[in-house]
Design a protein around this motif. Structure first.
Motif, short mmCIF file in Angstrom:
data_model
loop_
_atom_site.label_atom_id
_atom_site.label_comp_id
_atom_site.label_asym_id
_atom_site.label_seq_id
_atom_site.Cartn_x
_atom_site.Cartn_y
_atom_site.Cartn_z
N ALA A 147 38.53 33.68 42.48
CA ALA A 147 38.84 35.19 42.19
C ALA A 147 39.73 35.85 43.34
CB ALA A 147 37.49 35.68 42.26
N ASP A 148 40.39 36.81 42.82
CA ASP A 148 41.08 37.39 43.80
C ASP A 148 40.09 38.49 44.46
OD1 ASP A 148 41.26 39.38 42.10
OD2 ASP A 148 43.19 39.58 42.02
N HIS A 149 40.73 39.48 45.30
CA HIS A 149 39.68 40.49 45.79
C HIS A 149 39.02 41.61 44.69
CE1 HIS A 149 43.95 42.08 45.48
NE2 HIS A 149 43.40 43.24 45.09
N TYR B 210 46.22 36.78 43.46
CA TYR B 210 45.57 36.01 42.38
C TYR B 210 46.24 34.60 42.19
CZ TYR B 210 48.82 37.91 39.22
OH TYR B 210 50.31 38.35 38.61
N PRO B 211 47.61 34.47 42.07
CA PRO B 211 48.14 33.16 41.83
C PRO B 211 47.48 31.91 42.81
CG PRO B 211 49.89 34.60 41.78
CD PRO B 211 48.62 35.00 42.25
N ASP B 212 47.17 32.50 44.06
CA ASP B 212 46.89 31.58 45.09
C ASP B 212 45.37 30.81 44.73
OD1 ASP B 212 48.88 31.90 46.68
OD2 ASP B 212 48.00 33.51 47.82
N LYS C 64 32.55 37.32 40.91
CA LYS C 64 32.30 35.91 41.28
C LYS C 64 30.89 35.42 41.87
CE LYS C 64 34.65 34.04 44.58
NZ LYS C 64 33.63 33.44 45.64
N GLU C 65 30.73 36.40 43.13
CA GLU C 65 29.53 36.32 43.68
C GLU C 65 28.36 36.46 42.89
OE1 GLU C 65 29.46 35.18 47.17
OE2 GLU C 65 31.59 34.78 46.49
N ILE D 224 36.72 28.98 35.91
CA ILE D 224 36.57 30.53 35.63
C ILE D 224 37.33 31.07 36.86
CG2 ILE D 224 34.97 32.36 35.58
CD1 ILE D 224 32.97 30.15 34.52
N LEU D 225 38.03 32.14 36.02
CA LEU D 225 39.00 32.90 37.33
C LEU D 225 38.68 34.50 36.73
CD1 LEU D 225 42.19 30.92 36.40
CD2 LEU D 225 41.08 30.93 38.50
#
Length: 152
Positions: A7-9, A42-44, A15-16, A62-63
């Protein structure tokens, strides 16, 4: 199954919440981050999840980002990935049953945590129907991917 999750920020909090739920369903989780709500790209996080899936290091991925849109776009750039952005339970079932998706994208800012949990549960529990018409369609999609990558 082994599930790689990232996940990104904008998707960090969801996600948590989802990691222990996925584990409670009996799956192993590979969490590639991020680990805070500070701005990241997010691509990272999409790439390592998708690479784990295509390399066979994870069964599915899962993203999560704010809307799920950026993650799904990034994921579908990786050859061999069939990522679906899902916002309802019907689509969660259909995308596994008909499309044999191997990555799920979710948007924390557009989904409540309860519906996100249900989507993940359904997506993880739904097998691919393996019907002839669905296999043929998936093969056509994968052929598009091969044709386009050969042109570049």
């Amino acid at each position: 199954m082994k599930i790689s999750i990232g996940a990104d920020h904008g998707g960090y909090r969801l996600k948590e919440v989802l990691v222990p739920i996925i584990q409670s369903l009996g799956h192993e989780v590979q969490d590639v981050g991020c680990s805070c709500d500070q701005s990241v790209d997010y691509p990272d996080y999409a790439l390592p999840v998708c690479e784990a899936v295509v390399k066979g290091e994870a069964d599915r991925g899962i993203l999560i980002c704010g809307t799920g849109i950026g993650m799904s776009i990034a994921a579908n750039k990786v050859q061999g990935i069939r990522c679906a952005l899902v916002q309802d339970t019907f689509s969660a079932k259909a995308t596994r049953d008909h499309n044999d998706t191997n990555v799920l994208a979710l948007g924390e800012r557009v989904l409540g945590f309860g519906i996100a949990e249900e989507i993940v549960r359904i997506w993880l529990e739904t097998p691919f129907s393996n019907g002839e018409r669905h296999v043929g369609r998936i093969n056509k999609v994968m052929n598009i991917e091969k044709q386009v990558s050969n042109r570049v």
